[in-house]
Scaffold this motif. Sequence first.
Motif, mmCIF file in Angstrom:
data_model
loop_
_atom_site.group_PDB
_atom_site.id
_atom_site.type_symbol
_atom_site.label_atom_id
_atom_site.label_comp_id
_atom_site.label_asym_id
_atom_site.label_seq_id
_atom_site.Cartn_x
_atom_site.Cartn_y
_atom_site.Cartn_z
ATOM 1 N N MET A 11 -31.864 29.949 -64.512
ATOM 2 C CA MET A 11 -32.748 29.005 -63.319
ATOM 3 C C MET A 11 -32.447 27.409 -63.410
ATOM 4 S SD MET A 11 -35.874 31.688 -63.023
ATOM 5 C CE MET A 11 -37.208 30.452 -62.062
ATOM 6 N N GLY A 12 -32.846 26.523 -63.826
ATOM 7 C CA GLY A 12 -32.853 25.356 -63.802
ATOM 8 C C GLY A 12 -30.964 24.969 -63.353
ATOM 9 N N LEU A 13 -30.820 25.667 -64.613
ATOM 10 C CA LEU A 13 -28.959 24.984 -63.924
ATOM 11 C C LEU A 13 -28.438 25.686 -62.113
ATOM 12 C CD1 LEU A 13 -26.915 26.148 -66.745
ATOM 13 C CD2 LEU A 13 -27.614 23.941 -66.292
ATOM 14 N N PHE A 14 -29.100 26.397 -61.828
ATOM 15 C CA PHE A 14 -28.891 26.583 -60.330
ATOM 16 C C PHE A 14 -29.919 25.696 -59.984
ATOM 17 C CE2 PHE A 14 -30.218 28.734 -56.712
ATOM 18 C CZ PHE A 14 -28.795 28.848 -55.908
ATOM 19 N N PHE A 17 -27.866 22.738 -59.530
ATOM 20 C CA PHE A 17 -26.658 22.628 -58.533
ATOM 21 C C PHE A 17 -27.009 22.239 -57.994
ATOM 22 C CE2 PHE A 17 -24.132 25.247 -56.648
ATOM 23 C CZ PHE A 17 -22.851 24.645 -56.911
ATOM 24 N N ILE A 18 -27.652 23.048 -56.944
ATOM 25 C CA ILE A 18 -27.953 22.493 -55.749
ATOM 26 C C ILE A 18 -29.275 21.431 -55.762
ATOM 27 C CG2 ILE A 18 -30.100 23.723 -54.236
ATOM 28 C CD1 ILE A 18 -28.260 25.708 -54.428
ATOM 29 N N LEU A 19 -29.515 21.307 -56.220
ATOM 30 C CA LEU A 19 -30.356 19.451 -55.942
ATOM 31 C C LEU A 19 -29.377 18.569 -55.705
ATOM 32 C CD1 LEU A 19 -32.899 17.901 -56.057
ATOM 33 C CD2 LEU A 19 -32.480 17.380 -58.567
ATOM 34 N N THR A 20 -28.344 18.264 -56.494
ATOM 35 C CA THR A 20 -26.769 17.868 -56.376
ATOM 36 C C THR A 20 -26.256 17.621 -55.141
ATOM 37 O OG1 THR A 20 -26.510 17.799 -59.083
ATOM 38 C CG2 THR A 20 -24.557 17.283 -57.799
ATOM 39 N N LEU A 21 -25.877 18.977 -54.832
ATOM 40 C CA LEU A 21 -25.861 19.573 -53.577
ATOM 41 C C LEU A 21 -26.387 18.975 -52.317
ATOM 42 C CD1 LEU A 21 -23.980 22.833 -53.587
ATOM 43 C CD2 LEU A 21 -22.782 20.885 -54.067
#
Length: 141
Positions: A11-14, A17-21
């Motif tokens: 969940m942290g990695l996901f 990833f969403i925050l980076t996008l």
Amino acid sequence: MNWGKRIILGMGLFMGFILTLVIIMMRQKIDLVEEDYYKKELNYDQQISAQQTYASAPEKISMEIEKDSLLLYFPSTFQSEDVTIALQCPNDKNQDLVLKAKPVNRLVIQTEKFRKGLFICTVSGRIEGIPYEMSQQVTIR
């Protein structure tokens, strides 16, 4: 590592990833095609009518791209009044150019200072007092 830690890590990695996008998308430069889009929308019926006038004309304006210039050929039907020629670059409004000219048999527009790529060339004017508009995509190389 048990399954609880793996779920939290996933969940942290996901979320990372969403925050980076989101950050990448917010930094993108997005130009509108027209600044006064809503004003132009009110005149859309007139624009359609002008395009239909051009479509029903017996002769058409032709374009050619040469090494460092755009050539516009105006038939005698279109040589009565001044025309407005707009070259719009869809992804950089700083490259846009609007010219007013007297339509002659062969009109030359120098393109050597333009960025290479796709432009939308719109020619608008009047035939015997009736407005017309012609729009065509042009690729400058």
